[in-house]
Scaffold this motif. Structure first.
Motif, PDB file in Angstrom:
ATOM      1  N   TRP A 194      43.971  38.113  38.767  1.00  0.00           N
ATOM      2  CA  TRP A 194      45.055  37.696  37.874  1.00  0.00           C
ATOM      3  C   TRP A 194      44.441  37.210  36.564  1.00  0.00           C
ATOM      4  O   TRP A 194      43.678  36.237  36.567  1.00  0.00           O
ATOM      5  N   HIS A 245      44.493  35.169  45.564  1.00  0.00           N
ATOM      6  CA  HIS A 245      44.282  35.636  44.199  1.00  0.00           C
ATOM      7  C   HIS A 245      43.046  35.020  43.578  1.00  0.00           C
ATOM      8  O   HIS A 245      42.778  33.835  43.751  1.00  0.00           O
ATOM      9  N   PHE A 289      46.498  42.003  37.660  1.00  0.00           N
ATOM     10  CA  PHE A 289      47.732  41.455  37.114  1.00  0.00           C
ATOM     11  C   PHE A 289      47.460  40.862  35.736  1.00  0.00           C
ATOM     12  O   PHE A 289      46.420  40.243  35.514  1.00  0.00           O
TER      13      PHE A 289
END
Length: 247
Positions: A233, A6, A200
């Motif tokens: 994210w 991520h 996200f």
């Protein structure tokens, strides 16, 4: 900040998170000279983003006739039910901004979640133009995602068969693992991952515990959601795990 799978971008608060998400969404739309496809998400995380997209400052930047709006999962409830994910997006911005034929809700008026899944899979394949996904030709320009307290994303819950589904594009989920305990319909991991960018959003102190588990690499659906494109994210300071604060 990078954590194995991520790229984590820390922001000050939910308002800054919504602004950055809106900017990234518009950038993805602008990068596509043809028709763009955005996959929305439900839950509480995207509400400020959706409200922002309806403001003049952002609304004017989107070529609404050239953008199609899909949803990653929905609760199997009536379209006008407050629990309906696409219903929330429609109330907050889509019905005021987007032409009706560019909005693609999951058909929760179907006989049951499996029937709805089959119908939505057919609609996605029709839009895509092929019955099999090609890694070199992503279905979506941007997929918005969230993460639940148990590590679920979309309606892919830990230990449920839907997480392992690699052939079907959409499946019914008879029983949810968290509230609200209503049946769901969800896109599968390969379809969610068919995108140029997976984004996200996580905000609030109640997300910190699950983000700690996700960023430590625990085998959770939110960790299994991946794309050959960018995986981002956006996390506000309240949700950011302690061991990420000094990076």
């Amino acid at each position: 900040m990078v954590n194995d799978n991520h790229h984590v971008i820390a922001v000050a608060d939910p308002a800054e998170l919504a602004k950055m998400a809106a900017d990234r969404l518009i950038a993805r739309i602008s990068a596509n000279a043809g028709r763009a496809a955005i996959c929305l998400t439900g839950g509480s995380s995207p509400k400020q983003l959706y409200q922002l997209l309806a403001t003049d400052a952002y609304r004017s930047k989107i070529p609404w006739d050239h953008v199609h709006w899909f949803i990653g999962d929905d609760r199997f409830v009536a379209a006008n039910d407050p629990l309906n994910n696409m219903g929330m997006a429609r109330r907050l911005f889509l019905d005021r901004c987007a032409p009706a034929d560019t909005i693609h809700p999951i058909p929760t008026d179907a006989a049951d979640p499996e029937d709805a899944a089959r119908r939505y899979e057919s609609e996605l394949k029709s839009y895509y133009g092929f019955s099999r996904l090609n890694p070199a030709r992503p279905l979506f320009d941007l997929v918005l995602m969230g993460v639940g307290p148990d590590g679920h994303t979309a309606s892919l819950f830990p230990g449920y068969p839907a997480v392992e589904e690699m052939e079907r594009w959409v499946v019914g989920v008879p029983e949810a693992h968290v509230e609200p305990f209503v049946p769901r319909v969800t896109l599968t991991l390969p379809v969610l991952g068919s995108c140029h960018e997976m984004l996200f959003e996580a905000a609030g102190a109640d997300k910190r515990a699950i983000l700690t588990r996700v960023f430590e690499g625990e085998d959770l659906p939110a960790n299994r959601a991946c794309t050959t494109g960018a995986s981002i994210w956006l996390v506000d300071q309240a949700a950011l795990p302690e061991n990420f604060r000094d990076r």
